[in-house]
Design an enzyme around this catalytic site. Structure first.
Site, PDB file in Angstrom:
ATOM      1  CB  ILE A 154     -65.856  13.229  -2.476  1.00 32.58           C
ATOM      2  CG1 ILE A 154     -65.215  14.475  -2.011  1.00 32.58           C
ATOM      3  CG2 ILE A 154     -64.606  12.793  -2.173  1.00 32.58           C
ATOM      4  CD1 ILE A 154     -65.600  14.803  -0.314  1.00 32.58           C
ATOM      5  CB  CYS A 155     -64.620  11.376  -7.520  1.00 35.50           C
ATOM      6  SG  CYS A 155     -65.152   9.728  -7.958  1.00 35.50           S
ATOM      7  CG  LEU A 156     -61.742   8.315  -1.258  1.00 32.97           C
ATOM      8  CD1 LEU A 156     -60.660   8.374  -2.142  1.00 32.97           C
ATOM      9  CD2 LEU A 156     -61.875   9.242  -0.334  1.00 32.97           C
TER      10      LEU A 156
ATOM     11  CG  ASN B 212     -59.873  12.448  -7.908  1.00 29.48           C
ATOM     12  OD1 ASN B 212     -59.046  12.896  -7.548  1.00 29.48           O
ATOM     13  ND2 ASN B 212     -59.951  11.985  -9.140  1.00 29.48           N
TER      14      ASN B 212
END
Ligand SMILES: [Zn+2]
Ligand SMILES: [Zn+2]
Lengths: 213, 161
Positions: free
Chosen positions: B92-94, B84
């Site tokens: 950041i993929c959050l 991620n």
């Protein structure tokens, strides 16, 4: 023992590790890492300050559209050659790119409705507890009387009006517990109505089962 | 200029200093310069039970003036191999940094969430497909050795500046 997050009635980050699921419901077999070949709007990296880097590193709606069009051209060429499997691959890719184009412009829930914001109640200071703080500015209500006043959402969470209004103008939920409030957004209204119809239909089915059993 | 964002950041700064003993995986979380509370850095420590063990991962944190109505922009400065996290940009993929953001999060709780993401990756929404594919195939040995290799390569220098 109550954690820091319980004490502040916050969401515990240890329990909330869900990455962004923009494409979680697109059940495509192909999930390409687009960023490696993403055309950039701005390729002049020397001109970027550290402040801009974060913002420009996200591919935008236009990027996805352009890439989808590019693959659309490939697909037309493939059609002439008659390679069906490859065509299906390109179709999936294009669909996914168009989904991304639609999703990348949206960030979270829609704005709260204008009438909801207008009709927010005025809450007298004596109604809040002595050490209650507004979670948006982190300031104690009692020590912060100079503002436009205190209000509360239907979930009974208190906020300074000055703090909650800018949030509600962007999102129709409570910052503390995520409880939804009304929105004027047509997509949200439709989703809400569909959910109610589905619930009604499910209840009707249960009644029927009961009648014939 | 004592705006709302500066007052809130000052409060967070004081709370972070007070709580510093309670964050085992956060070596550092502080403004880069004392007089600019809108630009921070953090160092996450890889946990002992993971391929990130022994690694120190530096984060760049930019606070928008609309904070906390809008989330901070956070990216890895240290190259990291994670499903991620974008390998090149550190993006950041959050969800809590995007669609699920609410003002109840703080810099501290967000950093804890990122630290937690390291040991709990989500391969269904990847920014790094090579790492995500290994996980999705259930190739834990391959995944862990890839993570270990990049941790040794990029996150173990004495001086990461
Ligand atoms: Zn407030
Ligand atoms: Zn609430």
């Amino acid at each position: 023992m109550a954690s820091y997050f319980d004490d502040h009635s916050l969401e515990d980050p240890y329990k909330a590790r869900r990455p962004n699921n923009n494409n979680a419901n697109s059940n495509s077999r192909f999930n390409p890492d687009l960023s490696h070949f993403m055309p950039r709007e701005d390729t002049d990296e020397t001109a970027q300050t550290p402040y801009q880097m974060g913002a420009t590193s996200m591919p935008g709606e236009g990027d996805f559209r352009r890439l989808a069009q590019l693959f659309g051209t490939f697909r037309q060429r493939e059609e002439a050659l008659g390679d069906e499997e490859h065509q299906e691959f390109l179709d999936n890719l294009i669909t996914q790119l168009m989904d991304e184009a639609g999703a990348s412009g949206k960030h979270g829930p829609p704005p709260a409705s204008k009438s909801f914001i207008r009709d927010l109640p005025f809450v007298p200071l004596k109604e809040v507890k002595r050490d209650d703080a507004c979670i948006i500015c982190n300031e104690n209500f009692q020590e912060n009387e100079s503002k436009a006043g205190i209000t509360k959402l239907p979930c009974k969470h208190f906020f300074d009006r000055d703090c909650i209004v800018p949030w509600l103008e962007l999102h129709n939920n409570c910052p503390a517990c995520r409880a939804e409030v009304p929105s004027d957004d047509p997509v949200w209204i439709k989703k809400k109505r569909d959910a109610e119809l589905a619930k009604y239909a499910a209840e009707a089915e249960v009644d029927e089962d009961w009648m014939y059993s | 200029m004592s705006t709302a964002v500066h007052r809130r950041m000052l409060k967070e700064y004081l709370a972070i200093q007070k709580n510093s003993a309670t964050r085992p995986h956060l070596e550092l979380l502080e403004p880069i310069q004392e007089d600019d509370l809108l630009h921070w850095q953090a160092i996450l420590l890889g946990t002992a039970d993971s391929g990130y063990e022994g690694g120190r991962f530096r984060l760049d944190i930019v606070i928008p003036t609309s904070y906390p109505i809008q989330p901070p922009t956070i990216r890895f400065l240290t190259t990291i191999c994670h499903p991620n996290v974008h390998f090149k940009t550190g993006e950041i993929c959050l969800d809590i940094l995007k669609s699920e953001w609410t003002p109840s999060w703080t810099l501290e709780s967000v950093c804890v969430a990122i630290s937690s993401l390291l040991t709990n990756p989500e391969p269904s929404s990847p920014l790094n497909c090579d790492a995500a594919n290994l996980l999705r195939c259930g190739d834990m040995a391959g995944y862990n050795s890839l993570v270990k290799m990049y941790t040794a390569l990029y996150a173990m220098d004495e001086d990461q500046e």
